[in-house]
Motif scaffolding. Sequence first.
Motif, PDB file in Angstrom:
ATOM      1  N   ILE A 229     -10.844   0.099  10.667  1.00  0.00           N
ATOM      2  CA  ILE A 229     -11.612  -0.233   9.459  1.00  0.00           C
ATOM      3  C   ILE A 229     -11.432   0.853   8.405  1.00  0.00           C
ATOM      4  O   ILE A 229     -11.109   1.996   8.710  1.00  0.00           O
ATOM      5  N   ALA A 230     -11.695   0.461   7.159  1.00  0.00           N
ATOM      6  CA  ALA A 230     -11.676   1.414   6.053  1.00  0.00           C
ATOM      7  C   ALA A 230     -13.068   1.950   5.773  1.00  0.00           C
ATOM      8  O   ALA A 230     -13.229   3.117   5.407  1.00  0.00           O
ATOM      9  N   LYS A 231     -14.101   1.092   5.956  1.00  0.00           N
ATOM     10  CA  LYS A 231     -15.465   1.506   5.665  1.00  0.00           C
ATOM     11  C   LYS A 231     -16.445   0.485   6.214  1.00  0.00           C
ATOM     12  O   LYS A 231     -16.063  -0.625   6.620  1.00  0.00           O
TER      13      LYS A 231
ATOM     14  N   GLU B 223      -4.078  -6.917   4.165  1.00  0.00           N
ATOM     15  CA  GLU B 223      -4.743  -8.207   4.317  1.00  0.00           C
ATOM     16  C   GLU B 223      -6.019  -8.087   5.150  1.00  0.00           C
ATOM     17  O   GLU B 223      -6.479  -9.074   5.725  1.00  0.00           O
ATOM     18  N   GLY B 224      -6.582  -6.884   5.207  1.00  0.00           N
ATOM     19  CA  GLY B 224      -7.776  -6.658   6.006  1.00  0.00           C
ATOM     20  C   GLY B 224      -8.941  -7.535   5.575  1.00  0.00           C
ATOM     21  O   GLY B 224      -9.237  -7.653   4.385  1.00  0.00           O
ATOM     22  N   GLU B 225      -9.601  -8.144   6.530  1.00  0.00           N
ATOM     23  CA  GLU B 225     -10.767  -8.984   6.255  1.00  0.00           C
ATOM     24  C   GLU B 225     -12.009  -8.116   6.070  1.00  0.00           C
ATOM     25  O   GLU B 225     -12.061  -6.970   6.533  1.00  0.00           O
ATOM     26  N   VAL B 226     -13.027  -8.680   5.435  1.00  0.00           N
ATOM     27  CA  VAL B 226     -14.354  -8.081   5.449  1.00  0.00           C
ATOM     28  C   VAL B 226     -15.186  -8.892   6.430  1.00  0.00           C
ATOM     29  O   VAL B 226     -15.389 -10.104   6.253  1.00  0.00           O
ATOM     30  N   LEU B 227     -15.624  -8.229   7.484  1.00  0.00           N
ATOM     31  CA  LEU B 227     -16.390  -8.864   8.546  1.00  0.00           C
ATOM     32  C   LEU B 227     -17.869  -8.615   8.299  1.00  0.00           C
ATOM     33  O   LEU B 227     -18.290  -7.469   8.151  1.00  0.00           O
ATOM     34  N   ALA B 228     -18.652  -9.668   8.266  1.00  0.00           N
ATOM     35  CA  ALA B 228     -20.090  -9.549   8.000  1.00  0.00           C
ATOM     36  C   ALA B 228     -20.873  -9.824   9.272  1.00  0.00           C
ATOM     37  O   ALA B 228     -20.790 -10.920   9.840  1.00  0.00           O
ATOM     38  N   GLY B 229     -21.640  -8.819   9.721  1.00  0.00           N
ATOM     39  CA  GLY B 229     -22.484  -8.989  10.886  1.00  0.00           C
ATOM     40  C   GLY B 229     -23.726  -9.797  10.550  1.00  0.00           C
ATOM     41  O   GLY B 229     -23.963 -10.154   9.382  1.00  0.00           O
TER      42      GLY B 229
ATOM     43  N   LEU C 162       0.835  -1.183   0.000  1.00  0.00           N
ATOM     44  CA  LEU C 162       0.000   0.000   0.000  1.00  0.00           C
ATOM     45  C   LEU C 162       0.877   1.243   0.000  1.00  0.00           C
ATOM     46  O   LEU C 162       1.813   1.365   0.795  1.00  0.00           O
ATOM     47  N   LEU C 163       0.552   2.173  -0.889  1.00  0.00           N
ATOM     48  CA  LEU C 163       1.259   3.456  -0.931  1.00  0.00           C
ATOM     49  C   LEU C 163       0.554   4.479  -0.055  1.00  0.00           C
ATOM     50  O   LEU C 163       1.192   5.348   0.533  1.00  0.00           O
ATOM     51  N   THR C 164      -0.778   4.382   0.020  1.00  0.00           N
ATOM     52  CA  THR C 164      -1.557   5.222   0.940  1.00  0.00           C
ATOM     53  C   THR C 164      -2.686   4.378   1.521  1.00  0.00           C
ATOM     54  O   THR C 164      -3.136   3.411   0.906  1.00  0.00           O
ATOM     55  N   SER C 165      -3.140   4.745   2.701  1.00  0.00           N
ATOM     56  CA  SER C 165      -4.260   4.045   3.329  1.00  0.00           C
ATOM     57  C   SER C 165      -4.984   5.016   4.258  1.00  0.00           C
ATOM     58  O   SER C 165      -4.358   5.682   5.073  1.00  0.00           O
ATOM     59  N   VAL C 166      -6.302   5.105   4.099  1.00  0.00           N
ATOM     60  CA  VAL C 166      -7.133   6.003   4.905  1.00  0.00           C
ATOM     61  C   VAL C 166      -8.133   5.159   5.686  1.00  0.00           C
ATOM     62  O   VAL C 166      -8.729   4.227   5.130  1.00  0.00           O
ATOM     63  N   THR C 167      -8.321   5.462   6.964  1.00  0.00           N
ATOM     64  CA  THR C 167      -9.261   4.695   7.775  1.00  0.00           C
ATOM     65  C   THR C 167     -10.469   5.540   8.160  1.00  0.00           C
ATOM     66  O   THR C 167     -10.421   6.774   8.164  1.00  0.00           O
ATOM     67  N   LEU C 168     -11.539   4.845   8.497  1.00  0.00           N
ATOM     68  CA  LEU C 168     -12.762   5.476   8.997  1.00  0.00           C
ATOM     69  C   LEU C 168     -12.703   5.479  10.514  1.00  0.00           C
ATOM     70  O   LEU C 168     -12.535   4.424  11.138  1.00  0.00           O
TER      71      LEU C 168
ATOM     72  N   GLN D 273     -11.921  -4.184   6.997  1.00  0.00           N
ATOM     73  CA  GLN D 273     -10.815  -3.826   7.869  1.00  0.00           C
ATOM     74  C   GLN D 273      -9.695  -3.137   7.100  1.00  0.00           C
ATOM     75  O   GLN D 273      -9.511  -3.355   5.906  1.00  0.00           O
ATOM     76  N   ASP D 274      -8.949  -2.320   7.813  1.00  0.00           N
ATOM     77  CA  ASP D 274      -7.818  -1.602   7.230  1.00  0.00           C
ATOM     78  C   ASP D 274      -6.675  -2.568   6.946  1.00  0.00           C
ATOM     79  O   ASP D 274      -6.578  -3.641   7.527  1.00  0.00           O
ATOM     80  N   GLY D 275      -5.798  -2.161   6.037  1.00  0.00           N
ATOM     81  CA  GLY D 275      -4.580  -2.912   5.798  1.00  0.00           C
ATOM     82  C   GLY D 275      -4.617  -3.780   4.568  1.00  0.00           C
ATOM     83  O   GLY D 275      -5.665  -4.070   3.999  1.00  0.00           O
TER      84      GLY D 275
END
Length: 279
Positions: A161-163, A129-135, A94-100, A125-127
């Motif tokens: 997290i990213a979003k 290798e960030g996972e997508v967590l589903a509620g 990643l060259l840039t990364s923005v989190t929520l 999730q951020d990063g």
Amino acid sequence: MSTNAHPTDVPPGGDLPFRLVATDLDGTLLNPAETVSERTRAALALVAGRGAQHIIVTGRSARWTRPVLDEIGYTGIAVCGQGAQVYDAGAHRLLTSVTLDRQLAAVALAKIEAEVGPLAVAASQDGLEGEVLAGPGYALQIGTDLPVVPVESSELLAAPIAKLFLQHPRYSDDELAEAARAVAGQLVGITVAGAGVVEVLPLGLTKATGLSLAARRLGATAAGTIAFGDMPNDVPMFGWAGYGVAMGNAHEELKAVADELALGNDEDGVAVVLERLYG
């Protein structure tokens, strides 16, 4: 949007109509089988052969984008996560990364649920290798082979997290996005990125944000960029780029601001336009 005339055929050896070709993935570069067709791959090779650059600009996280990039041998820079991540595919970094901000996200989510009732929520999730967590109740409707980790609602905001992704049992995506903006639009960004994908983003973050950063790295200008997309989350990208092409299957909101309407993603719409411009 640009008011330029419809680009015409470009003679071999002539000036390039656009030096940067920016394409969304789902519903745009990917066909309904969620692959890149041979014709589209050939058109992208044609673009590269003429000396122009191709950049993928997607709502998918870098982790979710990588399988497509690997499939088509893409090693350049990609804009992922709705502009939150500028990703070097060749170096896999990643060259840039923005989190929520998670506290802000929780406040926004509470406001939205107070307005519309209980939501099904997922978190990206951020990063790298960030996972997508589903509620509970969240069902992914795009990228059918993409990994999703089922969790309890209390776990969604446990790590950066990213979003967020939102779904409602009765509201359409457009209705949910409109209601969310009305009560939380001063705190977070809200966009529709696909079927069943209403996203909560850091305020002010859009595909245009990431694309403008990536374009500078590539030495490209807004005026020299043609962008392809299909959903409302592509509207800011069209606003930044010199020329915007909406797919035939695009959302009406994007069609309204496009300079050109292409064939659908099931008819190689991106390839048809690129063949005309760079052939």
